[in-house]
Design a protein around this motif. Structure first.
Motif, PDB file in Angstrom:
ATOM      1  N   GLU A  85       0.827  -1.207   0.000  1.00 22.90           N
ATOM      2  CA  GLU A  85       0.000   0.000   0.000  1.00 22.90           C
ATOM      3  C   GLU A  85       0.862   1.258   0.000  1.00 22.90           C
ATOM      4  OE1 GLU A  85      -3.564   0.201   1.456  1.00 22.90           O
ATOM      5  OE2 GLU A  85      -3.950  -1.922   1.280  1.00 22.90           O
ATOM      6  N   GLY A  86       0.720   2.053  -1.040  1.00 23.84           N
ATOM      7  CA  GLY A  86       1.377   3.356  -1.070  1.00 23.84           C
ATOM      8  C   GLY A  86       2.892   3.281  -1.062  1.00 23.84           C
ATOM      9  N   ARG A  87       3.465   4.389  -0.725  1.00 22.15           N
ATOM     10  CA  ARG A  87       4.927   4.510  -0.685  1.00 22.15           C
ATOM     11  C   ARG A  87       5.350   4.641   0.765  1.00 22.15           C
ATOM     12  NH1 ARG A  87       4.746   8.840  -5.441  1.00 22.15           N
ATOM     13  NH2 ARG A  87       4.777   7.395  -7.168  1.00 22.15           N
ATOM     14  N   ALA A  88       5.587   3.545   1.388  1.00 22.31           N
ATOM     15  CA  ALA A  88       5.956   3.539   2.802  1.00 22.31           C
ATOM     16  C   ALA A  88       7.440   3.287   2.953  1.00 22.31           C
ATOM     17  CB  ALA A  88       5.169   2.461   3.539  1.00 22.31           C
ATOM     18  N   ARG A  89       7.958   3.592   4.101  1.00 24.64           N
ATOM     19  CA  ARG A  89       9.365   3.287   4.423  1.00 24.64           C
ATOM     20  C   ARG A  89       9.371   1.874   4.988  1.00 24.64           C
ATOM     21  NH1 ARG A  89      13.721   1.575   5.373  1.00 24.64           N
ATOM     22  NH2 ARG A  89      15.416   2.639   6.399  1.00 24.64           N
ATOM     23  N   ALA A  90       9.577   0.917   4.154  1.00 22.95           N
ATOM     24  CA  ALA A  90       9.599  -0.476   4.568  1.00 22.95           C
ATOM     25  C   ALA A  90      10.961  -0.802   5.160  1.00 22.95           C
ATOM     26  CB  ALA A  90       9.284  -1.365   3.371  1.00 22.95           C
ATOM     27  N   ASN A  91      11.241  -2.072   5.351  1.00 29.02           N
ATOM     28  CA  ASN A  91      12.501  -2.486   5.977  1.00 29.02           C
ATOM     29  C   ASN A  91      13.601  -2.744   4.947  1.00 29.02           C
ATOM     30  OD1 ASN A  91      11.480  -4.845   4.895  1.00 29.02           O
ATOM     31  ND2 ASN A  91      11.886  -6.092   6.685  1.00 29.02           N
ATOM     32  N   PHE A  92      13.786  -1.843   3.994  1.00 30.53           N
ATOM     33  CA  PHE A  92      14.843  -1.995   2.995  1.00 30.53           C
ATOM     34  C   PHE A  92      16.211  -1.796   3.633  1.00 30.53           C
ATOM     35  CE2 PHE A  92      11.229  -0.887   0.285  1.00 30.53           C
ATOM     36  CZ  PHE A  92      11.345  -1.849  -0.699  1.00 30.53           C
ATOM     37  N   ARG A  93      17.191  -2.540   3.121  1.00 28.84           N
ATOM     38  CA  ARG A  93      18.582  -2.439   3.562  1.00 28.84           C
ATOM     39  C   ARG A  93      19.472  -2.383   2.328  1.00 28.84           C
ATOM     40  NH1 ARG A  93      17.310  -1.092   8.175  1.00 28.84           N
ATOM     41  NH2 ARG A  93      16.612  -2.582   9.697  1.00 28.84           N
ATOM     42  N   THR A  94      20.661  -1.846   2.496  1.00 25.56           N
ATOM     43  CA  THR A  94      21.640  -1.832   1.412  1.00 25.56           C
ATOM     44  C   THR A  94      22.963  -2.356   1.965  1.00 25.56           C
ATOM     45  OG1 THR A  94      22.676  -0.492  -0.308  1.00 25.56           O
ATOM     46  CG2 THR A  94      22.363   0.557   1.825  1.00 25.56           C
ATOM     47  N   SER A  95      23.711  -3.057   1.155  1.00 27.71           N
ATOM     48  CA  SER A  95      24.983  -3.631   1.612  1.00 27.71           C
ATOM     49  C   SER A  95      25.989  -3.673   0.478  1.00 27.71           C
ATOM     50  CB  SER A  95      24.762  -5.062   2.138  1.00 27.71           C
ATOM     51  OG  SER A  95      23.909  -5.054   3.244  1.00 27.71           O
ATOM     52  N   VAL A  96      27.254  -3.675   0.865  1.00 25.45           N
ATOM     53  CA  VAL A  96      28.349  -3.832  -0.079  1.00 25.45           C
ATOM     54  C   VAL A  96      28.824  -5.266   0.037  1.00 25.45           C
ATOM     55  CG1 VAL A  96      30.702  -3.104  -0.651  1.00 25.45           C
ATOM     56  CG2 VAL A  96      29.017  -1.416   0.117  1.00 25.45           C
ATOM     57  N   LEU A  97      28.983  -5.923  -1.110  1.00 28.63           N
ATOM     58  CA  LEU A  97      29.408  -7.327  -1.120  1.00 28.63           C
ATOM     59  C   LEU A  97      30.925  -7.425  -1.115  1.00 28.63           C
ATOM     60  CD1 LEU A  97      26.888  -8.575  -3.794  1.00 28.63           C
ATOM     61  CD2 LEU A  97      26.759  -8.943  -1.326  1.00 28.63           C
ATOM     62  N   GLY A  98      31.441  -8.488  -0.526  1.00 29.81           N
ATOM     63  CA  GLY A  98      32.879  -8.698  -0.458  1.00 29.81           C
ATOM     64  C   GLY A  98      33.317  -9.914  -1.255  1.00 29.81           C
ATOM     65  N   TYR A  99      34.098  -9.688  -2.283  1.00 27.03           N
ATOM     66  CA  TYR A  99      34.666 -10.762  -3.097  1.00 27.03           C
ATOM     67  C   TYR A  99      36.140 -10.461  -3.319  1.00 27.03           C
ATOM     68  CZ  TYR A  99      29.967 -12.376  -4.288  1.00 27.03           C
ATOM     69  OH  TYR A  99      28.697 -12.876  -4.226  1.00 27.03           O
ATOM     70  N   ALA A 100      36.900 -11.471  -3.637  1.00 29.06           N
ATOM     71  CA  ALA A 100      38.329 -11.308  -3.912  1.00 29.06           C
ATOM     72  C   ALA A 100      38.541 -10.956  -5.385  1.00 29.06           C
ATOM     73  CB  ALA A 100      39.062 -12.607  -3.587  1.00 29.06           C
ATOM     74  N   GLY A 101      39.727 -10.534  -5.703  1.00 30.82           N
ATOM     75  CA  GLY A 101      40.121 -10.343  -7.098  1.00 30.82           C
ATOM     76  C   GLY A 101      39.532  -9.124  -7.772  1.00 30.82           C
ATOM     77  N   GLY A 102      39.268  -8.073  -7.040  1.00 35.43           N
ATOM     78  CA  GLY A 102      38.773  -6.853  -7.665  1.00 35.43           C
ATOM     79  C   GLY A 102      37.312  -6.890  -8.050  1.00 35.43           C
ATOM     80  N   THR A 103      36.568  -7.885  -7.587  1.00 38.72           N
ATOM     81  CA  THR A 103      35.141  -7.971  -7.870  1.00 38.72           C
ATOM     82  C   THR A 103      34.382  -7.432  -6.674  1.00 38.72           C
ATOM     83  OG1 THR A 103      35.449  -9.895  -9.279  1.00 38.72           O
ATOM     84  CG2 THR A 103      33.247  -9.542  -8.409  1.00 38.72           C
ATOM     85  N   GLY A 104      33.380  -6.659  -6.950  1.00 36.14           N
ATOM     86  CA  GLY A 104      32.574  -6.102  -5.870  1.00 36.14           C
ATOM     87  C   GLY A 104      31.149  -5.922  -6.327  1.00 36.14           C
ATOM     88  N   GLY A 105      30.334  -5.448  -5.420  1.00 36.60           N
ATOM     89  CA  GLY A 105      28.953  -5.222  -5.783  1.00 36.60           C
ATOM     90  C   GLY A 105      28.169  -4.654  -4.631  1.00 36.60           C
ATOM     91  N   ASN A 106      26.889  -4.473  -4.893  1.00 39.47           N
ATOM     92  CA  ASN A 106      26.026  -3.988  -3.838  1.00 39.47           C
ATOM     93  C   ASN A 106      24.675  -4.677  -3.913  1.00 39.47           C
ATOM     94  OD1 ASN A 106      25.238  -2.665  -6.173  1.00 39.47           O
ATOM     95  ND2 ASN A 106      24.815  -0.742  -5.168  1.00 39.47           N
ATOM     96  N   THR A 107      23.931  -4.559  -2.829  1.00 39.40           N
ATOM     97  CA  THR A 107      22.615  -5.182  -2.754  1.00 39.40           C
ATOM     98  C   THR A 107      21.611  -4.220  -2.146  1.00 39.40           C
ATOM     99  OG1 THR A 107      22.886  -6.072  -0.516  1.00 39.40           O
ATOM    100  CG2 THR A 107      23.611  -7.480  -2.339  1.00 39.40           C
ATOM    101  N   TYR A 108      20.366  -4.464  -2.464  1.00 39.99           N
ATOM    102  CA  TYR A 108      19.229  -3.878  -1.774  1.00 39.99           C
ATOM    103  C   TYR A 108      18.406  -5.079  -1.333  1.00 39.99           C
ATOM    104  CZ  TYR A 108      20.708   0.094  -4.566  1.00 39.99           C
ATOM    105  OH  TYR A 108      21.462   1.075  -5.158  1.00 39.99           O
ATOM    106  N   SER A 109      17.986  -5.102  -0.089  1.00 41.82           N
ATOM    107  CA  SER A 109      17.258  -6.265   0.392  1.00 41.82           C
ATOM    108  C   SER A 109      16.131  -5.855   1.321  1.00 41.82           C
ATOM    109  CB  SER A 109      18.214  -7.230   1.107  1.00 41.82           C
ATOM    110  OG  SER A 109      18.802  -6.590   2.229  1.00 41.82           O
ATOM    111  N   PHE A 110      15.171  -6.763   1.476  1.00 35.97           N
ATOM    112  CA  PHE A 110      14.079  -6.583   2.423  1.00 35.97           C
ATOM    113  C   PHE A 110      13.516  -7.954   2.758  1.00 35.97           C
ATOM    114  CE2 PHE A 110      12.003  -6.542  -1.680  1.00 35.97           C
ATOM    115  CZ  PHE A 110      10.818  -7.245  -1.487  1.00 35.97           C
TER     116      PHE A 110
END
Length: 189
Positions: A85-110
């Motif tokens: 319903e609508g545009r609420a502030r849900a329990n979203f999270r953001t994180s930086v992923l850790g990998y070796a060899g110059g690989t990286g990334g990010n996530t959005y989760s709930f």
């Protein structure tokens, strides 16, 4: 024109788009999204081997706390909208992923109804992958991973969008770690 100059020009031209992209002067074509016209796209991509799209949309303006919504499906038939319903502030999270060899990334989760949804973007040497992972809470293995069509993911690179998503806090299960994988039962243990 000097043939040596032409040869150098031909070798350099493939590098020009790369240099422009890295300098922030060129932008890739926007990925299709399920966001409303007045929303900002934090993440979106079409799912491989499907007509479905996954999108994370941010409400217009700078609301406090920032409002967002997750949409999965097609424009004519969204299968999951969170929050419903609508545009609420849900329990979203953001994180930086850790990998070796110059690989990286990010996530959005709930988490919704005992299930964790993880939007991810990874990049590194000869690697670019994005998609959504669905995992039961407190389980090691994911129940599904849906990859984006190659090179189609759009994700928040704008400083204002990053400020909003970074204000959500991190997911301790993901931050600095690798993504959960789906269990392949065909591999002998």
């Amino acid at each position: 024109m000097n043939s040596r100059f032409v040869d150098m020009l031909h070798r350099a031209l493939p590098l020009v788009p790369l240099a422009l992209c890295m300098s922030g002067q060129a932008k890739a074509a926007p990925s299709p999204s399920l966001c409303a016209p007045d929303e900002q796209v934090a993440f979106s991509c079409p799912i491989a081997r499907s007509h479905k799209i996954v999108s994370l949309c941010l409400a217009p303006g700078k609301t406090t706390p920032p409002a967002a919504r997750y949409i999965f499906g097609t424009a004519s038939h969204p299968e999951l909208i969170y929050p419903a319903e609508g545009r609420a502030r849900a329990n979203f999270r953001t994180s930086v992923l850790g990998y070796a060899g110059g690989t990286g990334g990010n996530t959005y989760s709930f988490v919704k109804d005992g299930t964790q949804y993880i939007l991810f973007y990874l990049s590194g040497a000869s690697l670019e992958n994005a998609g959504v992972i669905v995992k039961p809470v407190n389980q090691i293995y994911a129940s599904a991973e849906l990859d984006c069509r190659p090179s189609t993911a759009s994700h928040a690179l704008d400083d204002d969008l990053l400020d909003i998503t970074n204000s959500w806090g991190t997911d301790p299960e993901l931050d600095g770690k690798a993504l959960p994988v789906t269990k392949d039962i065909s591999i002998p243990l």
